[in-house]
Write a protein that holds these residues in place. Structure first.
Motif, PDB file in Angstrom:
ATOM      1  N   VAL A   5       0.866  -1.184   0.000  1.00  0.00           N
ATOM      2  CA  VAL A   5       0.000   0.000   0.000  1.00  0.00           C
ATOM      3  C   VAL A   5       0.902   1.233   0.000  1.00  0.00           C
ATOM      4  O   VAL A   5       1.617   1.492   0.971  1.00  0.00           O
ATOM      5  N   ASP A   6       0.865   1.974  -1.083  1.00  0.00           N
ATOM      6  CA  ASP A   6       1.694   3.175  -1.210  1.00  0.00           C
ATOM      7  C   ASP A   6       0.826   4.422  -1.341  1.00  0.00           C
ATOM      8  O   ASP A   6      -0.364   4.342  -1.664  1.00  0.00           O
ATOM      9  N   GLY A   7       1.468   5.566  -1.131  1.00  0.00           N
ATOM     10  CA  GLY A   7       0.762   6.828  -1.307  1.00  0.00           C
ATOM     11  C   GLY A   7       1.416   7.950  -0.534  1.00  0.00           C
ATOM     12  O   GLY A   7       2.286   7.708   0.317  1.00  0.00           O
ATOM     13  N   PRO A   8       1.037   9.175  -0.813  1.00  0.00           N
ATOM     14  CA  PRO A   8       1.633  10.336  -0.137  1.00  0.00           C
ATOM     15  C   PRO A   8       1.083  10.527   1.267  1.00  0.00           C
ATOM     16  O   PRO A   8       0.149   9.814   1.700  1.00  0.00           O
ATOM     17  N   ALA A   9       1.638  11.487   1.973  1.00  0.00           N
ATOM     18  CA  ALA A   9       1.221  11.780   3.349  1.00  0.00           C
ATOM     19  C   ALA A   9      -0.255  12.145   3.415  1.00  0.00           C
ATOM     20  O   ALA A   9      -0.773  12.878   2.568  1.00  0.00           O
ATOM     21  N   ALA A  10      -0.943  11.614   4.436  1.00  0.00           N
ATOM     22  CA  ALA A  10      -2.345  11.938   4.739  1.00  0.00           C
ATOM     23  C   ALA A  10      -3.321  11.517   3.647  1.00  0.00           C
ATOM     24  O   ALA A  10      -4.431  12.030   3.571  1.00  0.00           O
ATOM     25  N   SER A  11      -2.916  10.552   2.837  1.00  0.00           N
ATOM     26  CA  SER A  11      -3.818  10.061   1.791  1.00  0.00           C
ATOM     27  C   SER A  11      -4.822   9.057   2.345  1.00  0.00           C
ATOM     28  O   SER A  11      -5.847   8.784   1.710  1.00  0.00           O
ATOM     29  N   GLY A  12      -4.499   8.491   3.505  1.00  0.00           N
ATOM     30  CA  GLY A  12      -5.346   7.457   4.096  1.00  0.00           C
ATOM     31  C   GLY A  12      -4.750   6.078   3.974  1.00  0.00           C
ATOM     32  O   GLY A  12      -5.369   5.087   4.380  1.00  0.00           O
ATOM     33  N   LYS A  13      -3.525   5.986   3.445  1.00  0.00           N
ATOM     34  CA  LYS A  13      -2.934   4.663   3.208  1.00  0.00           C
ATOM     35  C   LYS A  13      -2.726   3.881   4.495  1.00  0.00           C
ATOM     36  O   LYS A  13      -2.908   2.663   4.528  1.00  0.00           O
ATOM     37  N   GLY A  14      -2.341   4.559   5.594  1.00  0.00           N
ATOM     38  CA  GLY A  14      -2.118   3.865   6.849  1.00  0.00           C
ATOM     39  C   GLY A  14      -3.399   3.296   7.423  1.00  0.00           C
ATOM     40  O   GLY A  14      -3.440   2.143   7.873  1.00  0.00           O
ATOM     41  N   THR A  15      -4.460   4.101   7.382  1.00  0.00           N
ATOM     42  CA  THR A  15      -5.764   3.648   7.872  1.00  0.00           C
ATOM     43  C   THR A  15      -6.250   2.456   7.054  1.00  0.00           C
ATOM     44  O   THR A  15      -6.745   1.463   7.603  1.00  0.00           O
ATOM     45  N   ILE A  16      -6.100   2.544   5.748  1.00  0.00           N
ATOM     46  CA  ILE A  16      -6.530   1.459   4.868  1.00  0.00           C
ATOM     47  C   ILE A  16      -5.679   0.211   5.092  1.00  0.00           C
ATOM     48  O   ILE A  16      -6.208  -0.909   5.163  1.00  0.00           O
ATOM     49  N   ALA A  17      -4.379   0.381   5.227  1.00  0.00           N
ATOM     50  CA  ALA A  17      -3.501  -0.772   5.448  1.00  0.00           C
ATOM     51  C   ALA A  17      -3.838  -1.485   6.746  1.00  0.00           C
ATOM     52  O   ALA A  17      -3.857  -2.726   6.799  1.00  0.00           O
ATOM     53  N   ARG A  18      -4.100  -0.723   7.809  1.00  0.00           N
ATOM     54  CA  ARG A  18      -4.465  -1.353   9.091  1.00  0.00           C
ATOM     55  C   ARG A  18      -5.791  -2.098   8.970  1.00  0.00           C
ATOM     56  O   ARG A  18      -5.952  -3.202   9.526  1.00  0.00           O
ATOM     57  N   ALA A  19      -6.732  -1.524   8.235  1.00  0.00           N
ATOM     58  CA  ALA A  19      -8.027  -2.191   8.054  1.00  0.00           C
ATOM     59  C   ALA A  19      -7.867  -3.466   7.230  1.00  0.00           C
ATOM     60  O   ALA A  19      -8.508  -4.491   7.521  1.00  0.00           O
ATOM     61  N   PRO A  27      -0.029  -9.539   9.489  1.00  0.00           N
ATOM     62  CA  PRO A  27       0.757  -8.541  10.219  1.00  0.00           C
ATOM     63  C   PRO A  27       0.960  -7.308   9.344  1.00  0.00           C
ATOM     64  O   PRO A  27       1.037  -7.415   8.112  1.00  0.00           O
ATOM     65  N   HIS A  28       1.056  -6.161   9.991  1.00  0.00           N
ATOM     66  CA  HIS A  28       1.152  -4.897   9.254  1.00  0.00           C
ATOM     67  C   HIS A  28       2.365  -4.102   9.708  1.00  0.00           C
ATOM     68  O   HIS A  28       2.662  -4.034  10.901  1.00  0.00           O
ATOM     69  N   LEU A  29       3.053  -3.489   8.751  1.00  0.00           N
ATOM     70  CA  LEU A  29       4.159  -2.601   9.068  1.00  0.00           C
ATOM     71  C   LEU A  29       3.953  -1.261   8.386  1.00  0.00           C
ATOM     72  O   LEU A  29       3.830  -1.187   7.157  1.00  0.00           O
ATOM     73  N   ASP A  30       3.904  -0.215   9.191  1.00  0.00           N
ATOM     74  CA  ASP A  30       3.923   1.157   8.677  1.00  0.00           C
ATOM     75  C   ASP A  30       5.391   1.518   8.495  1.00  0.00           C
ATOM     76  O   ASP A  30       6.083   1.854   9.456  1.00  0.00           O
ATOM     77  N   GLY A 105       3.284 -16.730   5.559  1.00  0.00           N
ATOM     78  CA  GLY A 105       1.886 -16.322   5.631  1.00  0.00           C
ATOM     79  C   GLY A 105       1.614 -14.980   4.988  1.00  0.00           C
ATOM     80  O   GLY A 105       0.472 -14.661   4.664  1.00  0.00           O
ATOM     81  N   GLY A 106       2.667 -14.179   4.830  1.00  0.00           N
ATOM     82  CA  GLY A 106       2.483 -12.897   4.170  1.00  0.00           C
ATOM     83  C   GLY A 106       2.410 -11.721   5.125  1.00  0.00           C
ATOM     84  O   GLY A 106       2.557 -11.876   6.347  1.00  0.00           O
ATOM     85  N   ALA A 107       2.189 -10.539   4.587  1.00  0.00           N
ATOM     86  CA  ALA A 107       2.180  -9.314   5.387  1.00  0.00           C
ATOM     87  C   ALA A 107       1.614  -8.170   4.566  1.00  0.00           C
ATOM     88  O   ALA A 107       1.475  -8.271   3.339  1.00  0.00           O
ATOM     89  N   ILE A 108       1.296  -7.098   5.263  1.00  0.00           N
ATOM     90  CA  ILE A 108       0.875  -5.859   4.618  1.00  0.00           C
ATOM     91  C   ILE A 108       1.846  -4.764   5.029  1.00  0.00           C
ATOM     92  O   ILE A 108       2.138  -4.591   6.214  1.00  0.00           O
ATOM     93  N   LEU A 109       2.361  -4.048   4.052  1.00  0.00           N
ATOM     94  CA  LEU A 109       3.270  -2.934   4.322  1.00  0.00           C
ATOM     95  C   LEU A 109       2.728  -1.696   3.647  1.00  0.00           C
ATOM     96  O   LEU A 109       2.227  -1.763   2.516  1.00  0.00           O
ATOM     97  N   ASP A 110       2.807  -0.572   4.338  1.00  0.00           N
ATOM     98  CA  ASP A 110       2.443   0.676   3.680  1.00  0.00           C
ATOM     99  C   ASP A 110       3.603   1.651   3.742  1.00  0.00           C
ATOM    100  O   ASP A 110       4.393   1.635   4.693  1.00  0.00           O
ATOM    101  N   GLY A 111       3.719   2.447   2.698  1.00  0.00           N
ATOM    102  CA  GLY A 111       4.809   3.402   2.608  1.00  0.00           C
ATOM    103  C   GLY A 111       4.760   4.175   1.312  1.00  0.00           C
ATOM    104  O   GLY A 111       3.687   4.534   0.835  1.00  0.00           O
ATOM    105  N   ARG A 112       5.930   4.386   0.729  1.00  0.00           N
ATOM    106  CA  ARG A 112       6.008   5.146  -0.513  1.00  0.00           C
ATOM    107  C   ARG A 112       6.715   4.393  -1.636  1.00  0.00           C
ATOM    108  O   ARG A 112       6.641   4.804  -2.788  1.00  0.00           O
TER     109      ARG A 112
END
Length: 210
Positions: A5-19, A27-30, A105-112
């Motif tokens: 999950v990528d995107g710029p600051a305050a786009s909502g990517k962190g909220t979406i990745a956690r969901a 597991p999720h890593l910001d 098992g995999g993972a979800i990462l969000d960043g740029r």
């Protein structure tokens, strides 16, 4: 299953990745917290975030620092945008992120740069975006709730400056992966954005198992 999950600051990517992490039980890593941890360490060591050698010297932080809520303050975010532009800092943190992505098992990462650099072979990729004005309004509202006196204009200028640094850096710039689904959250509620993200992920995963 790996989801990028990528995107710029305050786009909502962190909220979406956690969901998404909650929905799929992954597991999720910001990854932004890694750069914020470097920024906080640079500050605590009284080093210069604009000097690459100083920023690299701060990359050996303990993983426990990632749980510090102070990493999410606006000052640390600004410093993180500076240290993240250094190629050697990105190289120093690369393996931490790749190890997280490759766990069983995999993972979800969000960043740029998740879909382009960290996990280019991810099973699903999202690029979350919103207009600078919308993102600045979200960030400003958050800051006001936390007692900040920053004006909307100041926050908007900071958002645009971060976008320029993130997109213009020579190493791993912020860019949408060619195979990522674009998700514009400008006019979506959180629930609607998450529901759309789940649909996009399910569709991408299904297309790869046919």
């Amino acid at each position: 299953m790996i989801i990028a999950v990528d995107g710029p600051a305050a786009s909502g990517k962190g909220t979406i990745a956690r969901a998404l992490a909650a929905h799929y039980g992954l597991p999720h890593l910001d990854t932004g917290l890694l750069y914020r941890a470097v920024a906080a360490t640079v500050r605590d060591m009284h080093l210069d975030p604009a000097r690459e050698a100083d920023a690299v010297a701060a990359c050996g932080f303990d993983d426990g620092l990632l749980a510090d809520p102070a990493l999410r303050d606006d000052e640390t975010g600004k410093l993180a945008s500076v240290v993240s532009a250094h190629p050697l800092v990105r190289a120093a943190l690369l393996q931490r992120q790749k190890r997280f992505a490759s766990q069983p098992g995999g993972a979800i990462l969000d960043g740029r740069d998740i879909g382009t650099v960290i996990a280019p072979d991810a099973d699903a990729k999202l690029f979350v975006k919103a207009t600078p004005q919308i993102r600045a309004r979200r960030r400003h509202n958050e800051l006001v709730r936390n007692g900040s006196t920053a004006t909307f204009e100041q926050v908007l200028a900071d958002i645009r400056a971060r976008d320029a640094r993130d997109s213009g850096r020579a190493t791993a710039p912020l860019t949408q992966a060619a195979d990522a689904a674009a998700l514009d959250t400008s006019n979506l509620t959180i629930d609607a954005a998450v529901a759309r993200a789940i649909r996009y992920v399910d569709a991408q995963v299904a297309s790869k198992v046919r």
